[in-house]
Motif scaffolding. Structure first.
Motif, short mmCIF file in Angstrom:
data_model
loop_
_atom_site.label_atom_id
_atom_site.label_comp_id
_atom_site.label_asym_id
_atom_site.label_seq_id
_atom_site.Cartn_x
_atom_site.Cartn_y
_atom_site.Cartn_z
N GLU A 78 -5.86 -9.14 -19.12
CA GLU A 78 -6.95 -9.96 -19.07
C GLU A 78 -6.79 -11.28 -18.00
N TYR A 79 -5.77 -11.85 -18.22
CA TYR A 79 -5.47 -13.15 -17.51
C TYR A 79 -5.22 -12.74 -15.95
N LEU A 80 -4.44 -11.94 -15.70
CA LEU A 80 -4.25 -11.18 -14.44
C LEU A 80 -5.51 -10.80 -13.63
N ASN A 81 -6.49 -10.33 -14.23
CA ASN A 81 -7.93 -9.76 -13.93
C ASN A 81 -8.77 -11.24 -13.62
N GLY A 82 -8.35 -12.30 -14.16
CA GLY A 82 -9.35 -13.29 -14.12
C GLY A 82 -10.29 -13.42 -15.17
N GLN A 83 -10.06 -12.79 -16.20
CA GLN A 83 -11.10 -12.71 -17.45
C GLN A 83 -10.92 -13.78 -18.50
N ILE A 84 -9.80 -14.21 -18.58
CA ILE A 84 -9.56 -15.43 -19.20
C ILE A 84 -8.89 -16.34 -18.63
N THR A 85 -9.10 -17.61 -18.98
CA THR A 85 -8.25 -18.92 -18.54
C THR A 85 -6.66 -18.79 -18.84
N GLU A 86 -6.05 -19.65 -18.10
CA GLU A 86 -4.41 -19.76 -18.20
C GLU A 86 -4.33 -20.43 -19.68
N ALA A 87 -5.08 -21.45 -19.95
CA ALA A 87 -4.96 -22.05 -21.26
C ALA A 87 -5.23 -20.98 -22.49
N HIS A 88 -6.14 -20.11 -22.42
CA HIS A 88 -6.36 -18.97 -23.30
C HIS A 88 -5.19 -18.03 -23.37
N PHE A 89 -4.82 -17.64 -22.08
CA PHE A 89 -3.69 -16.88 -22.01
C PHE A 89 -2.40 -17.31 -22.67
N MET A 90 -2.08 -18.56 -22.31
CA MET A 90 -1.01 -19.37 -22.86
C MET A 90 -1.04 -19.36 -24.52
N SER A 91 -2.07 -19.62 -25.11
CA SER A 91 -2.49 -19.72 -26.59
C SER A 91 -2.41 -18.01 -27.11
N GLU A 99 2.20 -15.76 -11.46
CA GLU A 99 1.09 -16.05 -10.40
C GLU A 99 1.19 -15.62 -9.23
N LEU A 100 2.30 -15.24 -8.63
CA LEU A 100 2.43 -14.28 -7.50
C LEU A 100 1.92 -13.05 -7.69
N ALA A 101 2.38 -12.28 -8.83
CA ALA A 101 1.79 -11.10 -9.09
C ALA A 101 0.24 -11.21 -9.15
N LYS A 102 -0.19 -12.19 -9.94
CA LYS A 102 -1.66 -12.23 -10.02
C LYS A 102 -2.51 -12.41 -8.42
N GLU A 103 -1.78 -13.44 -7.85
CA GLU A 103 -2.32 -13.42 -6.55
C GLU A 103 -2.24 -12.16 -5.69
N LYS A 104 -1.32 -11.54 -5.67
CA LYS A 104 -1.28 -10.18 -4.95
C LYS A 104 -1.55 -9.13 -5.65
N ARG A 105 -2.33 -9.37 -6.85
CA ARG A 105 -2.84 -8.09 -7.63
C ARG A 105 -2.02 -6.91 -8.07
N LEU A 106 -0.70 -7.49 -8.33
CA LEU A 106 0.60 -6.66 -8.87
C LEU A 106 0.42 -6.40 -10.41
N SER A 107 0.77 -5.03 -10.75
CA SER A 107 0.86 -5.11 -12.26
C SER A 107 2.17 -5.77 -12.86
N VAL A 108 1.77 -6.31 -13.89
CA VAL A 108 2.92 -7.02 -14.81
C VAL A 108 3.01 -6.29 -16.15
N ILE A 109 4.30 -6.11 -16.49
CA ILE A 109 4.39 -5.14 -17.62
C ILE A 109 5.14 -6.05 -18.80
N ALA A 110 4.25 -5.98 -19.99
CA ALA A 110 4.78 -6.67 -21.06
C ALA A 110 5.91 -5.77 -21.65
N ALA A 111 7.32 -6.12 -21.36
CA ALA A 111 8.40 -5.12 -21.73
C ALA A 111 9.09 -5.28 -23.15
N ASN A 112 8.96 -6.29 -23.67
CA ASN A 112 9.45 -6.67 -24.95
C ASN A 112 9.12 -5.91 -26.21
#
Length: 162
Positions: free
Chosen positions: A107-120, A137-150
């Motif tokens: 949702e953050y990468l797609n601009g659907q929520i703010t960074e503050a919401h993302f952080m919280s 932020e580079l991934a977001k700017e370039k529209r790259l996938s970011v995988i939550a891996a843990n």
């Protein structure tokens, strides 16, 4: 299957094998570290990025509180995106985000929520802003996938208790 993998460069950031001594929020500088290939020969970031063009997956690890290591990772990621991003799909996988945060990360990468919401909502590590945010932020700017891996903390707690 191999053909599909060759079209992707995936970065997996975990605590595996890069270790540098310094504190957080360190700007990238080639004078602050040394890197070696598998045979112990010194290599430059340019040589590493060139070799990445021939690989499918890149694992870059660090001591989680090591600013120089994070700066080197960031530089490698940035140069790889610049050099190969138009020709191949580049993805970023981060151990610092747990799998159950993938939705909020997307949702953050797609601009659907703010960074503050993302952080919280994403339970970021204390050094997120200094060491991981530039990658996200580079991934977001370039529209790259970011995988939550843990693994989610509740499962890690269960394993450590039992």
């Amino acid at each position: 299957m191999r053909t599909q993998i060759n079209k992707i460069i995936a970065f997996v950031f975990a605590s595996l094998f890069f270790s540098f001594a310094a504190s957080a929020q360190v700007p990238y500088s080639e004078e602050q570290f040394r890197a070696f290939d598998g045979k112990g020969n010194p290599v430059t970031i340019d040589q590493i990025v060139k070799a990445i063009g021939e690989t499918d997956v890149v694992f870059l690890g660090e001591q989680h509180d090591d600013g120089v290591g994070h700066a080197v990772q960031g530089e490698i990621f940035k140069r790889t995106v610049e050099q190969y991003g138009a020709k191949r799909r580049v993805a970023l996988s981060l151990e610092m985000f747990e799998r159950d945060n993938q939705i909020v990360l997307n949702e953050y990468l797609n601009g659907q929520i703010t960074e503050a919401h993302f952080m919280s909502s994403s339970r970021p590590w204390p050094n997120y802003k200094s060491d991981y945010r530039p990658l996200v932020e580079l991934a977001k700017e370039k529209r790259l996938s970011v995988i939550a891996a843990n693994a989610p903390r509740r499962y890690i707690n269960m394993v450590s208790r039992n």
